[in-house]
Motif scaffolding. Structure first.
Motif, PDB file in Angstrom:
ATOM      1  N   GLY A 217       0.737  -1.414   0.063  1.00  0.00           N
ATOM      2  CA  GLY A 217       0.034  -0.153  -0.147  1.00  0.00           C
ATOM      3  C   GLY A 217       0.687   1.319   0.118  1.00  0.00           C
ATOM      4  N   THR A 218       2.091   1.186   0.172  1.00  0.00           N
ATOM      5  CA  THR A 218       2.900   2.492   0.208  1.00  0.00           C
ATOM      6  C   THR A 218       3.733   2.362  -0.987  1.00  0.00           C
ATOM      7  N   ASN A 219       4.136   3.632  -1.542  1.00  0.00           N
ATOM      8  CA  ASN A 219       4.971   3.957  -2.811  1.00  0.00           C
ATOM      9  C   ASN A 219       5.907   3.070  -2.834  1.00  0.00           C
ATOM     10  N   VAL A 220       6.360   2.715  -4.174  1.00  0.00           N
ATOM     11  CA  VAL A 220       7.655   1.927  -4.518  1.00  0.00           C
ATOM     12  C   VAL A 220       8.653   2.806  -5.246  1.00  0.00           C
ATOM     13  N   ARG A 221       9.908   2.670  -4.788  1.00  0.00           N
ATOM     14  CA  ARG A 221      10.870   3.353  -5.402  1.00  0.00           C
ATOM     15  C   ARG A 221      12.009   2.721  -5.863  1.00  0.00           C
ATOM     16  N   ASP A 222      13.170   3.215  -6.630  1.00  0.00           N
ATOM     17  CA  ASP A 222      14.096   2.454  -7.124  1.00  0.00           C
ATOM     18  C   ASP A 222      15.325   3.268  -6.902  1.00  0.00           C
ATOM     19  N   TYR A 223      16.201   2.699  -5.793  1.00  0.00           N
ATOM     20  CA  TYR A 223      17.245   3.417  -5.306  1.00  0.00           C
ATOM     21  C   TYR A 223      18.537   3.123  -5.952  1.00  0.00           C
ATOM     22  N   VAL A 224      19.315   4.126  -6.080  1.00  0.00           N
ATOM     23  CA  VAL A 224      20.814   4.100  -6.587  1.00  0.00           C
ATOM     24  C   VAL A 224      21.727   4.816  -5.795  1.00  0.00           C
ATOM     25  N   ALA A 248      19.338   9.481 -24.152  1.00  0.00           N
ATOM     26  CA  ALA A 248      19.147   9.349 -22.642  1.00  0.00           C
ATOM     27  C   ALA A 248      18.940   8.017 -22.045  1.00  0.00           C
ATOM     28  N   PHE A 249      19.293   8.014 -20.859  1.00  0.00           N
ATOM     29  CA  PHE A 249      19.388   6.758 -19.970  1.00  0.00           C
ATOM     30  C   PHE A 249      18.987   6.858 -18.578  1.00  0.00           C
ATOM     31  N   ASN A 250      17.955   5.840 -18.292  1.00  0.00           N
ATOM     32  CA  ASN A 250      17.748   5.886 -16.811  1.00  0.00           C
ATOM     33  C   ASN A 250      18.687   5.134 -16.150  1.00  0.00           C
ATOM     34  N   LEU A 251      18.886   5.814 -14.642  1.00  0.00           N
ATOM     35  CA  LEU A 251      19.896   5.385 -13.803  1.00  0.00           C
ATOM     36  C   LEU A 251      19.115   4.703 -12.565  1.00  0.00           C
ATOM     37  N   GLY A 252      18.995   3.522 -12.238  1.00  0.00           N
ATOM     38  CA  GLY A 252      18.341   3.010 -11.247  1.00  0.00           C
ATOM     39  C   GLY A 252      18.761   1.512 -10.959  1.00  0.00           C
ATOM     40  N   SER A 253      18.228   0.859 -10.123  1.00  0.00           N
ATOM     41  CA  SER A 253      18.751  -0.500 -10.001  1.00  0.00           C
ATOM     42  C   SER A 253      17.768  -1.524 -10.619  1.00  0.00           C
ATOM     43  N   SER A 254      16.631  -1.200 -10.915  1.00  0.00           N
ATOM     44  CA  SER A 254      15.800  -2.157 -11.692  1.00  0.00           C
ATOM     45  C   SER A 254      14.961  -2.881 -10.580  1.00  0.00           C
ATOM     46  N   THR A 255      15.411  -2.348  -9.265  1.00  0.00           N
ATOM     47  CA  THR A 255      14.318  -3.067  -8.235  1.00  0.00           C
ATOM     48  C   THR A 255      13.874  -2.153  -7.530  1.00  0.00           C
ATOM     49  N   GLY A 256      12.728  -2.657  -7.023  1.00  0.00           N
ATOM     50  CA  GLY A 256      11.729  -1.567  -6.320  1.00  0.00           C
ATOM     51  C   GLY A 256      11.499  -2.122  -4.784  1.00  0.00           C
ATOM     52  N   PHE A 257      11.542  -0.956  -3.999  1.00  0.00           N
ATOM     53  CA  PHE A 257      11.283  -0.917  -2.582  1.00  0.00           C
ATOM     54  C   PHE A 257      10.168  -0.058  -2.276  1.00  0.00           C
ATOM     55  N   SER A 258       9.371  -0.803  -1.345  1.00  0.00           N
ATOM     56  CA  SER A 258       8.335   0.122  -0.688  1.00  0.00           C
ATOM     57  C   SER A 258       8.949   1.059   0.471  1.00  0.00           C
ATOM     58  N   ASN A 259       8.052   2.048   0.488  1.00  0.00           N
ATOM     59  CA  ASN A 259       8.441   2.922   1.657  1.00  0.00           C
ATOM     60  C   ASN A 259       8.423   2.296   3.119  1.00  0.00           C
ATOM     61  N   LYS A 260       7.641   1.245   3.242  1.00  0.00           N
ATOM     62  CA  LYS A 260       7.751   0.346   4.505  1.00  0.00           C
ATOM     63  C   LYS A 260       8.835  -0.508   4.565  1.00  0.00           C
ATOM     64  N   GLU A 261       9.275  -1.153   3.403  1.00  0.00           N
ATOM     65  CA  GLU A 261      10.432  -1.732   3.229  1.00  0.00           C
ATOM     66  C   GLU A 261      11.675  -1.126   3.411  1.00  0.00           C
ATOM     67  N   MET A 262      11.534   0.288   2.957  1.00  0.00           N
ATOM     68  CA  MET A 262      12.863   1.076   3.305  1.00  0.00           C
ATOM     69  C   MET A 262      12.965   1.406   5.057  1.00  0.00           C
ATOM     70  N   LEU A 263      11.834   1.447   5.588  1.00  0.00           N
ATOM     71  CA  LEU A 263      11.782   1.855   7.003  1.00  0.00           C
ATOM     72  C   LEU A 263      12.459   0.533   7.860  1.00  0.00           C
ATOM     73  N   GLU A 264      12.005  -0.636   7.433  1.00  0.00           N
ATOM     74  CA  GLU A 264      12.432  -1.870   7.774  1.00  0.00           C
ATOM     75  C   GLU A 264      14.108  -2.127   7.687  1.00  0.00           C
ATOM     76  N   ALA A 265      14.390  -1.785   6.314  1.00  0.00           N
ATOM     77  CA  ALA A 265      15.945  -2.015   6.112  1.00  0.00           C
ATOM     78  C   ALA A 265      16.768  -0.869   7.137  1.00  0.00           C
ATOM     79  N   ALA A 266      16.149   0.411   7.235  1.00  0.00           N
ATOM     80  CA  ALA A 266      16.828   1.219   8.153  1.00  0.00           C
ATOM     81  C   ALA A 266      16.989   0.973   9.498  1.00  0.00           C
ATOM     82  N   ARG A 267      15.880   0.398  10.019  1.00  0.00           N
ATOM     83  CA  ARG A 267      15.702  -0.321  11.276  1.00  0.00           C
ATOM     84  C   ARG A 267      17.146  -1.241  11.478  1.00  0.00           C
ATOM     85  N   LYS A 268      17.049  -2.095  10.512  1.00  0.00           N
ATOM     86  CA  LYS A 268      18.048  -3.385  10.598  1.00  0.00           C
ATOM     87  C   LYS A 268      19.566  -2.669  10.450  1.00  0.00           C
TER      88      LYS A 268
END
Ligand code: NAD
Ligand code: UDP
Length: 333
Positions: A217-224, A248-268
């Motif tokens: 349910g939270t936004n998904v973003r691609d972090y580089v 023109a080129f995209n720069l990303g990781s091609s992997t998506g993380f939700s805002n909740k997943e980013m929070l969990e990763a930061a807690r870890k």
């Protein structure tokens, strides 16, 4: 010959200047320090304080320096602010590009690497987003950047100024040694805000929107990682120097993380509790943004070194812990 970096005192620009210097390039920086920091600029780069829209100032810099190419980071980039103050964005970003191209053309400088953004795509029709997908921004920031891409396209046709537009997805992290990092006032990006909560500077994180059509349910973003991103600019400059056409080129990781997943990763990573609450959606946010970034890997030979968000957060946390006040220059600015 010199590489001119506009916006080189900013978060991403300072990492690019640092990498250019490390790789032996001669570097000059233009920045008006509106959001940047003088202390972020590598001491081996020459620094000119001034505004990209000030053509007299910019002409003087181009007269003094023997410029082989320009890397253009100077812009405003806060999505919600752009919804409230669109003209501020069209003035600084879009008009700034017109000013820069005028001066480049006058001085016969024919190469520009440009900070574009996933925000130029708007709400994507398909995931992952390809460079050829429609660009229909949902906010004035993205629109200002799309206009800048188009202005470069017409300037290529008319004046032969070749460009590479690098469409970044979500940039985070800091140089491994913690000597430079992200320091925005106010901080609006997710990773530094989470780390402000981890450091006890903010009470809690507000997660904007929990009813998006995503896995949780939270936004998904691609972090580089910012240093991987910096390296892509150098590859893009070399690509233009080799005589290739605009691209023109995209720069990303091609992997998506939700805002909740980013929070969990930061807690870890931090070992901190990091209190968080759900909050209403933020205006202008697309639901999911994930890059197809194989084109940059294949054509520019881009090889990102950081391939997971925990490593990205770890470097940002290292910067945060060693620089709790950032560059600590707010009074002098
Ligand atoms: P930043 O605000 O830290 O850096 C921008 C720099 O440009 C600052 O040093 C600022 O002082 C300078 N500047 C702004 N307007 C200027 C002007 N008119 N004249 C001279 N200098 C000026 O931002 P950042 O996060 O480093 O982003 C850099 C670029 O990357 C921006 O163009 C932004 O649109 C783009 N981008 C950033 C992200 C991200 O996640 N941070 C994502 C996509 C695209
Ligand atoms: N975000 C959030 N809380 C915050 C800051 C950001 O939930 O305090 C969300 C934001 O709504 C988006 C994601 O984090 O879904 C990334 O936002 P950011 O501003 O970092 O980058 P953007 O994707 O807008 O370029």
């Amino acid at each position: 010959m010199t590489v001119l970096v506009l916006g080189g005192a900013g978060y991403i620009g300072s990492h690019a200047v640092d990498r250019l210097v490390e790789k032996g390039y001669d570097v000059a920086v233009v920045d008006n320090l509106v959001t940047g920091h003088r202390a972020a600029v590598n001491s081996k780069a020459r620094f000119y304080e001034g505004d990209v829209r000030d053509q007299k100032f910019l002409n003087d810099v181009f007269d003094k320096e023997d410029i082989e190419g320009v890397i253009h980071f100077a812009a405003f980039s806060v999505v919600p602010e752009s919804m409230e103050k669109p003209l501020k964005y069209f003035d600084n970003n879009t008009a700034g590009m017109v000013s820069l191209l005028e001066v480049m053309n006058k001085h016969n400088v024919k190469r520009i690497v440009f900070s574009s953004t996933a925000a130029t795509y708007g709400e994507p029709k398909q995931i992952p987003i390809k460079e050829t997908d429609p660009q229909i921004p949902t906010n004035p920031y993205g629109e200002s950047k799309l206009m800048m891409e188009k202005i470069m396209g017409w300037s290529d046709k008319a004046y032969g100024i070749k460009f590479v537009a690098l469409r970044y997805f979500n940039v985070a992290g800091a140089k491994e040694d913690g000597s430079i990092g992200e320091d925005h006032h106010p901080e609006t990006h997710l990773v530094p805000i989470i780390l402000q909560v981890a450091a006890g500077e903010r009470k809690e994180l507000s997660i904007f929107g929990s009813d998006y059509p995503t896995k949780d349910g939270t936004n998904v973003r691609d972090y580089v990682h910012v240093v991987d991103l910096a390296d892509a600019h150098i590859l893009a400059l070399e690509y233009l120097k080799a005589g290739h056409d605009s691209n023109a080129f995209n720069l990303g990781s091609s992997t998506g993380f939700s805002n909740k997943e980013m929070l969990e990763a930061a807690r870890k990573v931090t070992g901190k509790e990091i209190p968080a609450k759900m909050a209403p959606r933020r205006a202008g946010d697309p639901s999911t943004l994930i890059a197809a970034s194989d084109k940059a890997r294949e054509v520019l030979n881009w090889k990102p070194q950081f391939d997971n968000v925990e490593d990205i957060i770890r470097t940002a946390w290292n910067w945060k812990q060693t620089h709790p006040q950032g560059y600590n220059d707010r009074e002098t600015k």
